[in-house]
Design an enzyme around this catalytic site. Sequence first.
Site, PDB file in Angstrom:
ATOM      1  N   LYS A   1       0.741  -1.376   0.031  1.00 45.24           N
ATOM      2  CA  LYS A   1       0.087   0.093   0.063  1.00 45.24           C
ATOM      3  C   LYS A   1       0.861   1.469  -0.045  1.00 45.24           C
ATOM      4  O   LYS A   1       1.775   1.513   0.863  1.00 45.24           O
ATOM      5  CB  LYS A   1      -1.023   0.055   1.163  1.00 45.24           C
ATOM      6  CG  LYS A   1      -1.643   1.373   1.341  1.00 45.24           C
ATOM      7  CD  LYS A   1      -2.376   1.523   2.823  1.00 45.24           C
ATOM      8  CE  LYS A   1      -3.068   2.821   2.708  1.00 45.24           C
ATOM      9  NZ  LYS A   1      -2.232   4.062   2.908  1.00 45.24           N
TER      10      LYS A   1
ATOM     11  N   GLY B   1       5.741   4.046   9.909  1.00 47.03           N
ATOM     12  CA  GLY B   1       4.721   4.993   9.913  1.00 47.03           C
ATOM     13  C   GLY B   1       4.855   5.498  11.586  1.00 47.03           C
ATOM     14  O   GLY B   1       5.586   5.192  12.310  1.00 47.03           O
ATOM     15  N   SER B   2       3.670   5.923  12.048  1.00 45.79           N
ATOM     16  CA  SER B   2       3.490   6.615  13.322  1.00 45.79           C
ATOM     17  C   SER B   2       3.062   5.493  14.389  1.00 45.79           C
ATOM     18  O   SER B   2       2.523   4.350  13.979  1.00 45.79           O
ATOM     19  CB  SER B   2       2.381   7.412  13.435  1.00 45.79           C
ATOM     20  OG  SER B   2       0.922   6.999  13.167  1.00 45.79           O
TER      21      SER B   2
ATOM     22  N   GLY C   1       0.817   2.095  13.773  1.00 47.76           N
ATOM     23  CA  GLY C   1       1.500   0.943  14.023  1.00 47.76           C
ATOM     24  C   GLY C   1       0.742  -0.162  15.207  1.00 47.76           C
ATOM     25  O   GLY C   1       0.679  -0.964  15.084  1.00 47.76           O
TER      26      GLY C   1
ATOM     27  N   GLU D   1       8.343  -0.300  11.996  1.00 46.82           N
ATOM     28  CA  GLU D   1       9.396   0.640  12.181  1.00 46.82           C
ATOM     29  C   GLU D   1       8.723   2.029  12.601  1.00 46.82           C
ATOM     30  O   GLU D   1       7.940   2.672  11.493  1.00 46.82           O
ATOM     31  CB  GLU D   1      10.016   0.888  10.894  1.00 46.82           C
ATOM     32  CG  GLU D   1      11.543   1.594  10.988  1.00 46.82           C
ATOM     33  CD  GLU D   1      11.565   3.146  10.934  1.00 46.82           C
ATOM     34  OE1 GLU D   1      11.595   3.725  12.044  1.00 46.82           O
ATOM     35  OE2 GLU D   1      11.675   3.800   9.734  1.00 46.82           O
TER      36      GLU D   1
ATOM     37  N   CYS E   1      11.810   9.939  11.270  1.00 46.22           N
ATOM     38  CA  CYS E   1      11.839   9.339  12.581  1.00 46.22           C
ATOM     39  C   CYS E   1      12.926   9.377  13.102  1.00 46.22           C
ATOM     40  O   CYS E   1      13.116   9.145  14.323  1.00 46.22           O
ATOM     41  CB  CYS E   1      11.143   7.947  12.307  1.00 46.22           C
ATOM     42  SG  CYS E   1      11.875   7.047  11.166  1.00 46.22           S
TER      43      CYS E   1
ATOM     44  N   GLU F   1       7.404  13.711  19.525  1.00 53.37           N
ATOM     45  CA  GLU F   1       8.020  13.720  18.186  1.00 53.37           C
ATOM     46  C   GLU F   1       7.258  14.765  17.276  1.00 53.37           C
ATOM     47  O   GLU F   1       5.902  14.529  16.776  1.00 53.37           O
ATOM     48  CB  GLU F   1       7.784  12.295  17.413  1.00 53.37           C
ATOM     49  CG  GLU F   1       8.374  12.060  16.050  1.00 53.37           C
ATOM     50  CD  GLU F   1       8.030  10.847  15.426  1.00 53.37           C
ATOM     51  OE1 GLU F   1       9.355  10.483  14.742  1.00 53.37           O
ATOM     52  OE2 GLU F   1       7.301  10.279  15.810  1.00 53.37           O
TER      53      GLU F   1
END
Length: 485
Positions: free
Chosen positions: A183, A235-236, A240, A257, A291, A389
């Site tokens: 995706k 992603g976030s 996640g 990740e 990240c 973050e």
Amino acid sequence: MSSNPLLQRNQTVFINGEWRDGGGAAPLSVVNPSNGEIITQVPTGGAGDVEAAAAAAAAAFGPWKATPSTTRAGYLRAIAKGLAARHDQLVNVQMTVSGKPQMESEIDVGDAIACFEYYAGLADGLDAAQDAPVSHAGGDHMGRVRHEPVGPVGMIVPWNFPLVTSAWKLAPALAAGCTAVMKTSEMTPLIELAYGDIAVEIGLPAGVINIVTGGADVGIAISAAPEFRKVSFTGSNMVGALVMQAVSKRCLPIALELGGKSPIIVTEDADLDTALDCVLGGVFYNAGQMCSATSRLMVHESLEAKLIEGLAERAKGMRVSSPFDEGCEMGPITTRAQFTKIREYLDGARADGLTCVAGGDALADGPGNFIAPTIYRNVPHDNRIWREEVFGPVLATTTFRSDEEAIRIANDTHYGLVGSVVCADPARGNALCDGIEAGQIWYNTPQIVYPDSAWGGFKASGIGRELGPWGLSGFQGVKHVTSPM
């Protein structure tokens, strides 16, 4: 820019070796972050397309697994050549859709090419390394070990490094013998569609790579598809956690990740120019949308004034503009939603009375997503700017007196993705590197990631590793066969 064929797509669903009309409910608007203009609208796929793609990947898995690893290596090299042949077009897409300066865009494309070439090299030796013997000491049996592909894999990639993060997943998965359904991000959906074009061009067996463009419904469908034997997500942390929850219902392997709030430690003996380069690159590269951003600076109190002065001067002098403007050093924030989120953090910092020595707001009101490179000095360690973050060009600083204090501050976070150390004494510098709880540490160098390095974090920064042999092993299972002597 409109002359680039990669920016205009009538079909964005690639299943079983063919481009198809997707079943998504609504098209996606691809927006130029430099001026807010809609570049194009692309059709999307939906849950039904994921179902078809997963079936195609499952059907292709057996033959692809049985394909000699050297043949798979040849396909990976062909993908790398296909990317290289599209180099200028891919760079243009990154600059137009993501807002990355030309140098950063070229690094992204080069990274993807190098990743496929690296895993082609690993794939060359996979079959030869199979059936490694094991001598069971004291027993009457012998063993042999095989490393086999886990199966069809679902992949969900982010918007901040499109093409790069997908290469980090696709290349090792295909090398191992897995098939994939990917995706693309709804924010940056275009660049990874080149994989479908290249798959057709090189005659990659149908179903080995499948792509479904769409929104959250596509991600949900990938997380739930019964054909997948692993799901890999970048992603976030918030998303996640949802992916992990969905995959846990089937007790499948998962790779995550996720985010970071990473430290950079600068000691009193550090070379000032090296420190400036490492600090600025670690937080302002890709407009801080990393990240791995080292957005928490710990500097020895005796060097603090000089370093902060140099950082503020350079930050104020950075050219922030459209990546197509001459001399651009930092581009816009890729999405309007992220731009708004960063401004909320800056508003909060202003309300909290933080000391801002550079930036602190958007450059100007208007359609472009431009945030000034921002530095806050002596930030309290319980402040949101220090702990959360931001995912933007925002640096928070503090001081330390001893190395023990620096390590304690560095590790006082829920994250553990990366870290940096700038220190003249190698023994001391490496001891500081060893003390930071993170998966990737840079010592006296700006952030650079090689295909044969390891990528992934500790604590809330994720599960598993990408890149290097570890990225390959993440798509393999270990089989041990025991038999009589």
